[in-house]
Design a protein around this motif. Structure first.
Motif, short mmCIF file in Angstrom:
data_model
loop_
_atom_site.label_atom_id
_atom_site.label_comp_id
_atom_site.label_asym_id
_atom_site.label_seq_id
_atom_site.Cartn_x
_atom_site.Cartn_y
_atom_site.Cartn_z
N PRO A 274 0.81 -1.23 0.00
CA PRO A 274 0.00 0.00 0.00
C PRO A 274 0.84 1.28 0.00
N GLU A 275 2.09 1.19 0.46
CA GLU A 275 2.98 2.35 0.42
C GLU A 275 3.62 2.54 -0.95
N VAL A 276 3.98 1.44 -1.58
CA VAL A 276 4.77 1.49 -2.80
C VAL A 276 3.89 1.74 -4.03
N VAL A 277 2.71 1.13 -4.06
CA VAL A 277 1.82 1.26 -5.22
C VAL A 277 0.86 2.43 -5.00
N ASP A 278 0.85 3.35 -5.94
CA ASP A 278 -0.11 4.47 -5.90
C ASP A 278 -1.38 4.03 -6.62
N GLU A 279 -2.42 3.83 -5.85
CA GLU A 279 -3.67 3.28 -6.36
C GLU A 279 -4.20 4.10 -7.55
N GLY A 280 -4.46 3.39 -8.64
CA GLY A 280 -5.03 4.03 -9.81
C GLY A 280 -4.04 4.83 -10.64
N VAL A 281 -2.76 4.85 -10.21
CA VAL A 281 -1.73 5.57 -10.96
C VAL A 281 -0.64 4.59 -11.42
N THR A 282 -0.07 3.87 -10.46
CA THR A 282 0.96 2.88 -10.80
C THR A 282 0.44 1.45 -10.66
N GLY A 283 -0.83 1.30 -10.36
CA GLY A 283 -1.40 -0.03 -10.25
C GLY A 283 -2.56 -0.09 -9.30
N ARG A 298 -8.68 -3.73 -15.69
CA ARG A 298 -8.68 -2.27 -15.59
C ARG A 298 -7.33 -1.62 -15.85
N VAL A 299 -6.26 -2.41 -15.91
CA VAL A 299 -4.94 -1.79 -16.05
C VAL A 299 -4.77 -1.09 -17.39
N SER A 300 -5.51 -1.55 -18.40
CA SER A 300 -5.39 -0.90 -19.71
C SER A 300 -5.87 0.54 -19.68
N GLY A 301 -6.65 0.88 -18.66
CA GLY A 301 -7.12 2.26 -18.53
C GLY A 301 -6.15 3.18 -17.84
#
Length: 337
Positions: A274-283, A298-301
């Motif tokens: 949760p610290e490393v991945v920016d939700e909706g930006v990097t994954g 949803r990753v294609s978006g």
């Protein structure tokens, strides 16, 4: 400033393939030198570095079955501590063993905690005269003198951007139950996507029973350990990195490397994710296989260029060096008894 970097000796620095601690230590050494720091790297004697290289291990003990890692690590640490009075700071990246020698260190000792292998090693940390850096806020133990959290940095130049990815997914990491490779296979199957698996086999039984039966060279491909350049190519060509870990991972270098290539990550919400991945930006950070399958759709978006930009900002090696220099400045101005 004269700094001793006490690196691990399981593999060469930088490693040929696997070796995240060696990778980070080597990058830090190079970055410090560009900032004018006098660095001595204690590592295997076949290491490649711009720093002054010192050590006793001719090669990494993980690459040579004739070498007993316990013996060589002890001799390695003892050799470095014998020279400690020549430095303004000793910065250890070698797990708990140097802490047992802390009373023999004649300079301030800083330890980057790359992860705790179990509660049994905690007495070495709580009793030693050392300051500590965590590599994520999630990976902290109560009672330790943490001076900072410094996220790992990666070599941005070695991770080119891939704007257009294929449909396939990738799983990078040790072939071990902790890494959830079998879960990645299930996610890819349910999502109807091919999966490429890369990493050293650390648990042979797990590989034989839960991974190998699914490898067909079509829907599931296994490439084993791959060198850095090939690593970047595979990550960049993928639609997403699957990281369904089954343990509280302290950081996750492959996650950051993937994001720098522009490839978003679908990770389970364990440890530092949760610290490393920016939700909706990097994954996306998820809790179940079903949520992971949905996230794959949803990753294609996501904007791959935006993914790369955020990762470069947060996890470049230069930022890591800046953070460590601030820590060094603080520690070297404290009284040292």
């Amino acid at each position: 400033m004269r700094v001793a970097l006490l690196g691990p000796v399981a593999w060469r620095t930088p490693p040929y393939h696997y070796g995240p601690w060696e990778q980070v230590t080597g990058l830090l050494a190079e970055g410090l030198i560009t900032r004018g720091v006098d660095v001595t790297l204690f590592a295997t004697l076949d290491s490649i570095t711009s720093a002054d290289l010192d050590g006793v291990c001719p090669r990494g003990y993980a690459d040579d079955p004739s070498m007993d890692g316990r013996v060589w690590e002890a001799m390695h640490v003892s050799h470095a501590m014998a020279r400690s009075s020549q430095f303004d700071l000793v910065h250890s990246h070698l797990d708990w063993l140097p802490l047992a020698f802390a009373e023999h260190c004649r300079a301030p000792l800083l330890t980057t905690v790359h992860g705790f292998s179990g509660a049994g090693i905690l007495p070495a940390y709580t009793r030693a005269r050392s300051s500590y850096v965590s590599i994520s806020d999630a990976d902290r133990a109560a009672g330790l003198d943490y001076v900072a959290t410094v996220y790992h940095g990666v070599d941005l130049t070695g991770l080119p951007f891939t704007p257009d990815a294929g449909p396939g997914l990738v799983a990078f990491g040790r072939i071990h139950p902790d890494k959830g490779i079998h879960t990645a296979i299930e996610i890819a199957r349910l999502a109807g996507r091919p999966l490429t698996i890369c990493g050293i086999v650390q648990d042979e039984r797990y590989f034989a029973e839960q991974v190998a039966p699914h490898i067909d060279g079509d829907q599931v491909t296994f490439l084993g350990a791959v060198p850095p350049r090939r690593r970047a190519e595979i990550l960049g060509a993928s639609a997403a990195l699957l990281h369904p870990i089954a343990f509280d991972e302290p950081f996750g270098l492959s996650v950051v490397e993937s994001m720098v290539c522009g490839t978003p990550v679908v990770a389970f919400a364990r440890g530092s994710m949760p610290e490393v991945v920016d939700e909706g930006v990097t994954g996306f950070v998820v809790h179940t296989v079903e949520q992971a399958v949905d996230a794959v759709t949803r990753v294609s978006g996501l904007d791959r260029a935006g993914c790369r930009a955020r990762a470069r900002q947060r996890f470049g090696a230069d930022r890591m060096v800046t953070d460590y220099l601030a820590v060094y400045d603080d520690l070297t101005h404290r009284p040292h008894l």
